[in-house]
Design an enzyme around this catalytic site. Structure first.
Site, PDB file in Angstrom:
ATOM      1  N   ASP A  28       0.811  -1.211   0.000  1.00 18.16           N
ATOM      2  CA  ASP A  28       0.000   0.000   0.000  1.00 18.16           C
ATOM      3  C   ASP A  28       0.847   1.265   0.000  1.00 18.16           C
ATOM      4  O   ASP A  28       2.060   1.222   0.191  1.00 18.16           O
ATOM      5  CB  ASP A  28      -0.975  -0.001   1.195  1.00 18.16           C
ATOM      6  CG  ASP A  28      -0.337  -0.500   2.491  1.00 18.16           C
ATOM      7  OD1 ASP A  28       0.901  -0.507   2.581  1.00 18.16           O
ATOM      8  OD2 ASP A  28      -1.073  -0.869   3.420  1.00 18.16           O
ATOM      9  N   ASN A  62      -7.925  -3.157  14.197  1.00 17.71           N
ATOM     10  CA  ASN A  62      -9.308  -3.471  13.811  1.00 17.71           C
ATOM     11  C   ASN A  62      -9.376  -4.663  12.858  1.00 17.71           C
ATOM     12  O   ASN A  62     -10.403  -4.911  12.240  1.00 17.71           O
ATOM     13  CB  ASN A  62      -9.977  -2.230  13.185  1.00 17.71           C
ATOM     14  CG  ASN A  62      -9.268  -1.777  11.909  1.00 17.71           C
ATOM     15  OD1 ASN A  62      -8.323  -2.404  11.451  1.00 17.71           O
ATOM     16  ND2 ASN A  62      -9.737  -0.681  11.341  1.00 17.71           N
ATOM     17  N   HIS A  90      -7.509  -5.010  10.101  1.00 16.71           N
ATOM     18  CA  HIS A  90      -7.222  -4.726   8.688  1.00 16.71           C
ATOM     19  C   HIS A  90      -5.913  -5.361   8.241  1.00 16.71           C
ATOM     20  O   HIS A  90      -5.010  -5.616   9.042  1.00 16.71           O
ATOM     21  CB  HIS A  90      -7.275  -3.218   8.394  1.00 16.71           C
ATOM     22  CG  HIS A  90      -6.135  -2.396   8.894  1.00 16.71           C
ATOM     23  ND1 HIS A  90      -6.303  -1.173   9.504  1.00 16.71           N
ATOM     24  CD2 HIS A  90      -4.797  -2.592   8.862  1.00 16.71           C
ATOM     25  CE1 HIS A  90      -5.129  -0.664   9.817  1.00 16.71           C
ATOM     26  NE2 HIS A  90      -4.192  -1.511   9.435  1.00 16.71           N
ATOM     27  N   GLU A  93      -9.921  -2.149   5.154  1.00 15.61           N
ATOM     28  CA  GLU A  93     -10.557  -1.841   6.432  1.00 15.61           C
ATOM     29  C   GLU A  93     -11.828  -2.681   6.608  1.00 15.61           C
ATOM     30  O   GLU A  93     -12.376  -3.180   5.625  1.00 15.61           O
ATOM     31  CB  GLU A  93     -10.946  -0.351   6.462  1.00 15.61           C
ATOM     32  CG  GLU A  93      -9.783   0.612   6.264  1.00 15.61           C
ATOM     33  CD  GLU A  93      -8.945   0.807   7.517  1.00 15.61           C
ATOM     34  OE1 GLU A  93      -9.109   0.041   8.486  1.00 15.61           O
ATOM     35  OE2 GLU A  93      -8.121   1.733   7.520  1.00 15.61           O
TER      36      GLU A  93
HETATM   37  C1  F6R Z   1       1.361  -1.485   6.271  1.00 19.87           C
HETATM   38  C2  F6R Z   1       0.013  -2.011   6.296  1.00 19.87           C
HETATM   39  C3  F6R Z   1      -0.824  -2.016   7.509  1.00 19.87           C
HETATM   40  C4  F6R Z   1      -0.057  -2.387   8.773  1.00 19.87           C
HETATM   41  C5  F6R Z   1      -0.967  -2.418   9.998  1.00 19.87           C
HETATM   42  C6  F6R Z   1      -0.203  -2.690  11.266  1.00 19.87           C
HETATM   43  O1  F6R Z   1       1.924  -1.597   4.959  1.00 19.87           O
HETATM   44  O2  F6R Z   1      -0.439  -2.421   5.277  1.00 19.87           O
HETATM   45  O3  F6R Z   1      -1.884  -2.923   7.336  1.00 19.87           O
HETATM   46  O4  F6R Z   1       0.555  -3.625   8.599  1.00 19.87           O
HETATM   47  O5  F6R Z   1      -1.637  -1.192  10.110  1.00 19.87           O
HETATM   48  O6  F6R Z   1       0.638  -1.597  11.506  1.00 19.87           O
HETATM   49  P1  F6R Z   1       1.720  -1.615  12.669  1.00 19.87           P
HETATM   50  O7  F6R Z   1       2.738  -2.644  12.297  1.00 19.87           O
HETATM   51  O8  F6R Z   1       2.298  -0.219  12.654  1.00 19.87           O
HETATM   52  O9  F6R Z   1       0.994  -1.945  13.910  1.00 19.87           O
END
Ligand code: F6R
Length: 242
Positions: free
Chosen positions: A67, A136, A138, A143
């Site tokens: 992403d 959440n 995701h 989401e």
């Molecule tokens: C990042 C991504 C997100 C994160 C997720 C967890 O490329 O796609 O889905 O993996 O938000 O983020 P952290 O590791 O910061 O808790």
């Protein structure tokens, strides 16, 4: 699904880095699907260390990132391109021309999504997709929603995600409100999936995603249907599961 537990963040990172190193060694021209966020930072540090020690060679590797924020240039220090360069690509012998991240500055969102989908297909899909897990549930920026979105798409970020990501910005107001993300089909088509999780805040998401019903309200729950998923966590993230 396979669960591998490390007691600490450091242990979890080493175990996850081992999985990626094994992929690189067994298939030196692997296509790696990569993630940003705070969870994978430790594992990228191990990969850089092992490259410097001469144990890993990235020269034939290519990568596709999950992403990117919409509206951010790759040189912006909050962009995911910048994150990948500074945490991994600048420190190993990967050919940056073979590292792909959605273009946050693309004018036409629809075209950018189609381009990224076609790119992943043209690379033959990910041999291994690394994922973090949102509080959440995701994955990427998929989401909680009423349905699973299959291909690369442009999303409006959930408030909880903006709040969670605000720690990387001067304030929540500066977090971009939209992002490009691979969709569920793009992720599920990876041959192998490795999910990394750490900390108490992720414990509920781990339980819901991997032991609850498969539902777009918990996007990561779809991974229960993938044939090769390894979830690597520390003790806190695994504290609500046996
Ligand atoms: C990042 C991504 C997100 C994160 C997720 C967890 O490329 O796609 O889905 O993996 O938000 O983020 P952290 O590791 O910061 O808790």
């Amino acid at each position: 699904m396979r669960f591998l537990k490390g007691n600490t963040y450091q242990d979890m990172s080493r175990i996850a880095a081992n999985q990626i190193a094994a992929q690189i060694i067994s298939k030196p021209d692997s296509v790696l699907g990569l993630a940003t966020g705070s969870t994978p930072i430790g594992l990228y540090e191990y990969l850089v260390k092992w490259y410097k020690e001469g144990d890993l060679d990235f020269s034939e590797i290519s990568s596709v990132n999950l992403d990117e924020y919409r509206g951010l240039d790759g040189t912006s220090d909050q962009s995911y391109r910048y994150f990948m360069n500074t945490h991994l690509f600048d420190h190993v012998n990967i050919d940056k021309a073979k590292t792909y991240v959605p273009n946050g500055l693309a004018e036409d969102a629809g075209k950018e999504c189609a381009r990224y989908d076609a790119l992943i297909v043209s690379k033959g899909g990910q041999d291994l997709q690394l994922l973090g897990l949102g509080n959440n549930g995701h994955i990427g920026f998929n989401e909680p929603a009423d349905c699973f979105e299959p291909g690369t798409h442009c999303v409006t970020l959930a408030d909880s995600t903006i709040q969670a990501n605000a720690r990387f910005f001067a304030s929540a107001a500066e977090v971009p409100t939209q992002a490009y993300t691979m969709g569920i089909r793009n992720i599920m088509q990876a041959k192998k999936v490795v999910v990394v999780v750490n900390g108490k805040a992720k414990a509920e998401a781990v339980k819901n995603a991997f032991f609850g019903p498969i539902t777009p309200k918990v996007p990561a729950s779809i991974l229960q249907l993938h044939k090769d998923v390894t979830i690597i966590g520390d003790a806190e993230a695994f504290s609500l599961i046996n």
